[in-house]
Design a protein around this motif. Structure first.
Motif, short mmCIF file in Angstrom:
data_model
loop_
_atom_site.label_atom_id
_atom_site.label_comp_id
_atom_site.label_asym_id
_atom_site.label_seq_id
_atom_site.Cartn_x
_atom_site.Cartn_y
_atom_site.Cartn_z
N ARG A 144 13.83 44.96 72.26
CA ARG A 144 13.61 45.27 73.69
C ARG A 144 12.30 46.00 73.95
O ARG A 144 11.87 46.11 75.09
CB ARG A 144 14.78 46.10 74.23
N TYR A 145 11.68 46.54 72.88
CA TYR A 145 10.40 47.23 73.03
C TYR A 145 9.23 46.36 72.56
O TYR A 145 8.12 46.85 72.40
CB TYR A 145 10.42 48.55 72.26
N ASP A 146 9.49 45.10 72.27
CA ASP A 146 8.48 44.12 71.86
C ASP A 146 7.95 44.34 70.44
O ASP A 146 6.85 43.91 70.11
CB ASP A 146 7.31 44.07 72.84
N ARG A 193 -4.00 42.10 58.43
CA ARG A 193 -4.04 43.39 57.74
C ARG A 193 -4.53 44.49 58.68
O ARG A 193 -4.07 45.63 58.62
CB ARG A 193 -4.92 43.28 56.50
N TYR A 194 -5.45 44.15 59.56
CA TYR A 194 -6.01 45.14 60.48
C TYR A 194 -5.03 45.48 61.61
O TYR A 194 -4.87 46.66 61.96
CB TYR A 194 -7.34 44.63 61.03
N PHE A 195 -4.40 44.47 62.18
CA PHE A 195 -3.41 44.76 63.23
C PHE A 195 -2.27 45.61 62.68
O PHE A 195 -1.81 46.56 63.33
CB PHE A 195 -2.85 43.44 63.79
N THR A 196 -1.81 45.27 61.47
CA THR A 196 -0.74 46.05 60.84
C THR A 196 -1.20 47.47 60.56
O THR A 196 -0.46 48.44 60.79
CB THR A 196 -0.31 45.37 59.53
N PRO A 369 2.50 43.51 72.87
CA PRO A 369 1.56 43.77 73.97
C PRO A 369 0.31 44.54 73.55
O PRO A 369 -0.67 44.57 74.31
CB PRO A 369 2.40 44.59 74.96
N ASP A 370 0.33 45.17 72.37
CA ASP A 370 -0.85 45.90 71.90
C ASP A 370 -1.91 44.97 71.31
O ASP A 370 -3.05 45.41 71.06
CB ASP A 370 -0.44 46.92 70.82
#
Length: 422
Positions: A144-146, A193-196, A369-370
């Protein structure tokens, strides 16, 4: 030459819009059956035995799928990133993803750059169009928080990964490569790797600040066991003002860390640092050697941290080094992880961790969404894999890539595979 959305030269677009299709009177009447060439993982119940490493679990075959549903896009993978979750799937540890999904076979690969060939909008306002170059966001089922509950092309049923010449997916999972980007597609293909790292670092740093509200980060050490995600996190830590250090096991990687402002720690100085496996537990000499390696490593961490230990320790390895991680952690320190490479079951003394006020942070993927904000930060700040730091295997070499990754034979932190030409 002008450039369209997704960084794709506009003059190139028409050649990409020829997805095979038998057209009827309208879109709803179209019958489209795709059967692209793919590297397929069969269920352990049906695959049979094979010789060699994890790459032997892959079978080169045609993988059929049906027409585009409303909201789906047909895409042509260009470059895929080899990830630890793919190694886990091939070794069937911790699960057989085929059996877990209730499917006889799956196509892996949930991070990489794709080219959009067709979009079935069905009246929807979708973020991509034909010809865009995009990054695949690996979200199967979201909470529910994406945040991701199930990962696309891993444990989420019905998802088809990038180890196929073509695939279809939810168009909302595509994020366009910045228009006119300063970086190559190979650099962008390492984005997972960067998004994580972005998500894990900000959660870890936020937790650390709940207990250490005012100290200057310059007086604190952030340490990481080697890996691409840890590398990206340490660059964020250095931007925040911390002293940063990381282990590596080759001259090539040590030089790479040094060139990027990270204190390199030669893992070869501590050859017996890992916890002995079950078959080695009775080897007293090995335990003695391990105590020597652990002592030397902790002394080094003390030297780097002025005797306090690491304020934040990035540990994406798991069980073999977990006790060393905790021993190296400062009071009010944070141990943070977003996965494991060599053992997901860990244990600790709750009393000792409580007394030391250690905070344990565990994250998985990031919040959907980030994604645009992380992408834009990467483009604007140059927080992206350094040029030429990747290694690319051809589509024919995917099983070799799987084996090289599993056996630590890849010098780069960013192994990629090419599926289709640009």
């Amino acid at each position: 030459m002008g450039r369209g959305r997704g960084g794709l030269p506009a003059a190139w677009r028409p050649a990409f819009l020829n997805a095979p299709r038998a057209r009827g009177r309208n879109r709803s009447q179209e019958v489209v059956i795709h059967a692209p060439e793919a590297w397929v993982l069969r269920s352990g119940a049906t695959a049979g035995s094979h010789d060699g490493g994890p790459g032997g679990a892959l079978c080169r075959d045609r993988f059929p799928f049906g027409p585009l549903e409303e909201g789906e896009a047909l895409v042509e993978p260009i470059l895929g990133s080899w990830e630890a979750n793919m190694d886990h799937a091939l070794t069937r540890s911790p699960i057989d993803v085929c059996s877990s999904r209730g499917e006889d076979s799956v196509v892996l690969g949930n991070l990489g750059v794709v080219r959009v060939l067709d979009v079935h909008r069905g009246g929807r306002d979708l973020p991509v169009r034909e010809g865009d170059l995009c990054l695949l966001m690996p979200f199967g089922k979201r909470d529910r928080y994406d945040y991701a509950e199930l990962a696309y092309a891993y444990d989420c049923p019905g998802t088809i990964g990038l180890l196929a010449r073509r695939t279809k997916l939810d168009a909302r999972l595509l994020l366009t490569v910045p228009d006119g980007t300063a970086y190559s597609l190979a650099q962008w293909a390492t984005y997972g790797r960067y998004f994580t790292a972005w998500d894990n670092w900000h959660k870890a740093y936020g937790c650390w600040r709940t207990q250490v509200a005012d100290d200057d980060p310059a007086g604190h050490l952030v340490f990481g066991w080697g890996g691409g995600v840890a590398f990206a996190e340490l660059l964020l830590a250095r931007r925040a003002g911390f002293r940063v250090a990381m282990t590596a096991g080759s001259d090539e990687r040590l030089a790479f860390l040094r060139e990027n402002g990270i204190i390199p720690v030669d893992r070869r100085r501590f050859p017996d640092l890992s916890l002995p496996g079950p078959r080695e537990r009775a080897d007293r000499d090995l335990h003695r050697r391990r105590r020597t390696s652990v002592k030397g490593f902790l002394e080094l961490v003390d030297d780097l941290s002025e005797g306090h230990g690491a304020s934040i320790f990035v540990d994406n390895i798991g069980e073999p080094l977990y006790d060393v991680t905790l021993a190296a952690l400062a009071r009010e320190g944070v141990v943070t992880t977003c996965g494991w490479k060599a053992g997901m079951r860990v244990s600790h003394l709750r009393g000792a961790e409580s007394i030391s006020r250690h905070i344990h942070v565990n994250t998985h993927v990031w919040r959907l969404p980030d994604s645009p904000g992380i992408r834009d930060f990467m483009e604007a700040e140059g927080w992206i894999a350094p040029k030429g730091s990747d290694v690319i295997y051809d589509f024919d070499q995917v099983p070799e890539l799987a084996d090289d990754y599993a056996n630590g034979r890849i010098g780069s932190y960013f192994p990629l595979y090419r599926v289709n030409p640009l």
